[in-house]
Design a protein around this motif. Structure first.
Motif, PDB file in Angstrom:
ATOM      1  N   LYS A   2       0.865  -1.181   0.000  1.00  0.00           N
ATOM      2  CA  LYS A   2       0.000   0.000   0.000  1.00  0.00           C
ATOM      3  C   LYS A   2       0.899   1.228   0.000  1.00  0.00           C
ATOM      4  N   TYR A   3       0.282   2.352  -0.269  1.00  0.00           N
ATOM      5  CA  TYR A   3       1.008   3.616  -0.284  1.00  0.00           C
ATOM      6  C   TYR A   3       0.244   4.623   0.576  1.00  0.00           C
ATOM      7  N   TRP A   4       1.000   5.492   1.225  1.00  0.00           N
ATOM      8  CA  TRP A   4       0.423   6.512   2.102  1.00  0.00           C
ATOM      9  C   TRP A   4       0.856   7.894   1.656  1.00  0.00           C
ATOM     10  N   LYS A   5      -0.139   8.773   1.538  1.00  0.00           N
ATOM     11  CA  LYS A   5       0.106  10.199   1.312  1.00  0.00           C
ATOM     12  C   LYS A   5      -1.172  10.904   1.765  1.00  0.00           C
ATOM     13  N   ASN A   6      -1.225  11.203   3.053  1.00  0.00           N
ATOM     14  CA  ASN A   6      -2.441  11.758   3.652  1.00  0.00           C
ATOM     15  C   ASN A   6      -3.653  10.867   3.411  1.00  0.00           C
ATOM     16  N   GLY A   7      -3.434   9.582   3.321  1.00  0.00           N
ATOM     17  CA  GLY A   7      -4.470   8.589   3.070  1.00  0.00           C
ATOM     18  C   GLY A   7      -3.838   7.393   2.394  1.00  0.00           C
ATOM     19  N   PHE A   8      -4.574   6.319   2.290  1.00  0.00           N
ATOM     20  CA  PHE A   8      -4.047   5.091   1.709  1.00  0.00           C
ATOM     21  C   PHE A   8      -4.386   4.998   0.232  1.00  0.00           C
ATOM     22  N   TYR A   9      -3.446   4.417  -0.522  1.00  0.00           N
ATOM     23  CA  TYR A   9      -3.629   4.202  -1.958  1.00  0.00           C
ATOM     24  C   TYR A   9      -3.121   2.811  -2.308  1.00  0.00           C
ATOM     25  N   ASP A  10      -3.733   2.228  -3.324  1.00  0.00           N
ATOM     26  CA  ASP A  10      -3.273   0.922  -3.819  1.00  0.00           C
ATOM     27  C   ASP A  10      -2.112   1.077  -4.786  1.00  0.00           C
ATOM     28  N   TYR A  12       1.119   3.730  -6.350  1.00  0.00           N
ATOM     29  CA  TYR A  12       2.035   4.809  -6.002  1.00  0.00           C
ATOM     30  C   TYR A  12       1.468   6.159  -6.442  1.00  0.00           C
ATOM     31  N   GLN A  13       1.554   7.119  -5.524  1.00  0.00           N
ATOM     32  CA  GLN A  13       1.211   8.512  -5.804  1.00  0.00           C
ATOM     33  C   GLN A  13       2.491   9.319  -5.624  1.00  0.00           C
ATOM     34  N   GLU A  14       2.659  10.368  -6.383  1.00  0.00           N
ATOM     35  CA  GLU A  14       3.866  11.169  -6.255  1.00  0.00           C
ATOM     36  C   GLU A  14       4.008  11.658  -4.822  1.00  0.00           C
ATOM     37  N   GLY A  15       5.165  11.368  -4.202  1.00  0.00           N
ATOM     38  CA  GLY A  15       5.448  11.782  -2.828  1.00  0.00           C
ATOM     39  C   GLY A  15       4.928  10.816  -1.773  1.00  0.00           C
ATOM     40  N   SER A  16       4.324   9.706  -2.191  1.00  0.00           N
ATOM     41  CA  SER A  16       3.794   8.761  -1.204  1.00  0.00           C
ATOM     42  C   SER A  16       4.894   7.846  -0.682  1.00  0.00           C
ATOM     43  N   VAL A  17       4.623   7.212   0.487  1.00  0.00           N
ATOM     44  CA  VAL A  17       5.570   6.259   1.053  1.00  0.00           C
ATOM     45  C   VAL A  17       4.944   4.869   0.979  1.00  0.00           C
ATOM     46  N   LEU A  35      -7.701   4.356  18.094  1.00  0.00           N
ATOM     47  CA  LEU A  35      -6.536   5.212  17.847  1.00  0.00           C
ATOM     48  C   LEU A  35      -6.729   5.975  16.544  1.00  0.00           C
ATOM     49  N   LEU A  36      -5.928   6.991  16.360  1.00  0.00           N
ATOM     50  CA  LEU A  36      -5.981   7.783  15.129  1.00  0.00           C
ATOM     51  C   LEU A  36      -4.770   7.470  14.263  1.00  0.00           C
ATOM     52  N   ILE A  37      -4.984   7.491  12.962  1.00  0.00           N
ATOM     53  CA  ILE A  37      -3.870   7.369  12.034  1.00  0.00           C
ATOM     54  C   ILE A  37      -3.427   8.781  11.701  1.00  0.00           C
ATOM     55  N   ALA A  38      -2.183   9.085  12.061  1.00  0.00           N
ATOM     56  CA  ALA A  38      -1.616  10.408  11.798  1.00  0.00           C
ATOM     57  C   ALA A  38      -0.364  10.221  10.954  1.00  0.00           C
ATOM     58  N   GLU A  39       0.293  11.297  10.679  1.00  0.00           N
ATOM     59  CA  GLU A  39       1.494  11.239   9.856  1.00  0.00           C
ATOM     60  C   GLU A  39       2.693  11.677  10.687  1.00  0.00           C
ATOM     61  N   SER A  40       3.752  10.876  10.629  1.00  0.00           N
ATOM     62  CA  SER A  40       4.987  11.226  11.346  1.00  0.00           C
ATOM     63  C   SER A  40       5.684  12.371  10.623  1.00  0.00           C
ATOM     64  N   LYS A  41       6.719  12.900  11.244  1.00  0.00           N
ATOM     65  CA  LYS A  41       7.491  13.980  10.614  1.00  0.00           C
ATOM     66  C   LYS A  41       8.124  13.531   9.305  1.00  0.00           C
ATOM     67  N   PRO A  45       2.636   6.875   8.011  1.00  0.00           N
ATOM     68  CA  PRO A  45       1.453   6.771   8.863  1.00  0.00           C
ATOM     69  C   PRO A  45       1.812   6.116  10.196  1.00  0.00           C
ATOM     70  N   ILE A  46       1.294   6.670  11.272  1.00  0.00           N
ATOM     71  CA  ILE A  46       1.522   6.119  12.608  1.00  0.00           C
ATOM     72  C   ILE A  46       0.209   6.176  13.385  1.00  0.00           C
ATOM     73  N   LEU A  47       0.125   5.367  14.423  1.00  0.00           N
ATOM     74  CA  LEU A  47      -1.041   5.383  15.301  1.00  0.00           C
ATOM     75  C   LEU A  47      -0.760   6.305  16.482  1.00  0.00           C
ATOM     76  N   VAL A  48      -1.738   7.133  16.815  1.00  0.00           N
ATOM     77  CA  VAL A  48      -1.614   8.032  17.956  1.00  0.00           C
ATOM     78  C   VAL A  48      -2.914   7.991  18.755  1.00  0.00           C
ATOM     79  N   VAL A  49      -2.790   8.289  20.033  1.00  0.00           N
ATOM     80  CA  VAL A  49      -3.960   8.397  20.895  1.00  0.00           C
ATOM     81  C   VAL A  49      -4.594   9.766  20.647  1.00  0.00           C
TER      82      VAL A  49
END
Length: 176
Positions: A2-10, A12-17, A35-41, A45-49
């Protein structure tokens, strides 16, 4: 994958991880657990309370107060040990009907509390309804005072610690 860039993608999106399916499933399981899915620095994507804002905490406390205010903890009285409540429109309707009965020189009236009938002297029924109305007014004023106090509090801790179950009048108990 999967790919992450402010959301999940199946794809690759430019700039995604790129993330593994296993990590993707862990994130979704954490989200399902509250928990919430947030974005690390670093953009991953990471889980946060979720930390509630002061306004969310205030809104929750006010909702709890409104539930308490409409519960049997407040809205209840008894006649001969039978518990019940008469809402505002019922109290007003009964008062009007009993006033008509009194004007017609009837000496007794009926008051139903749940499925229990009480046959009461008209004067006693009017006195009871007046006391119930005054009790309801005191409860309303107490609730409004708590709402005002909660709205004045400035910290999450003060709001969370606030006890709104105080200062309500004692429940009424009548004999019929």
């Amino acid at each position: 994958m999967k790919y992450w860039k402010n959301g999940f993608y199946d794809e690759y999106q430019e700039g995604s991880v790129e993330i593994t399916d296993e990590y993707y499933n862990q994130l979704l399981a954490g989200q399902s657990a509250g928990l919430l899915i947030a974005e690390s620095k670093k953009g991953c994507p990471i889980l946060v309370v979720h930390e509630a804002s002061i306004e969310e905490i205030r809104a929750q406390k006010l909702d709890e107060l409104r539930l308490f205010d409409s519960s049997e903890a407040v809205n209840q009285f008894s006649i001969n040990g039978v518990l019940g409540w008469l809402n505002k429109s019922t109290r007003v309707g009964l008062m009007n009907s009993i006033a008509i009965e009194r004007a017609s020189r009837r000496s007794e009236t009926n008051i139903w509390l749940g499925d229990t009938l009480f046959v009461l002297p008209v004067k006693k029924a009017i006195d009871m309804l007046q006391q119930i109305e005054l009790y309801a007014l005191m409860c309303y004023n107490t609730t409004q005072g708590h709402i005002n106090a909660i709205n004045q509090l400035e910290t999450k801790e003060e709001i969370e610690a606030y006890d709104f179950k105080t200062n309500y009048p004692g429940k009424l108990s009548f004999t019929g």
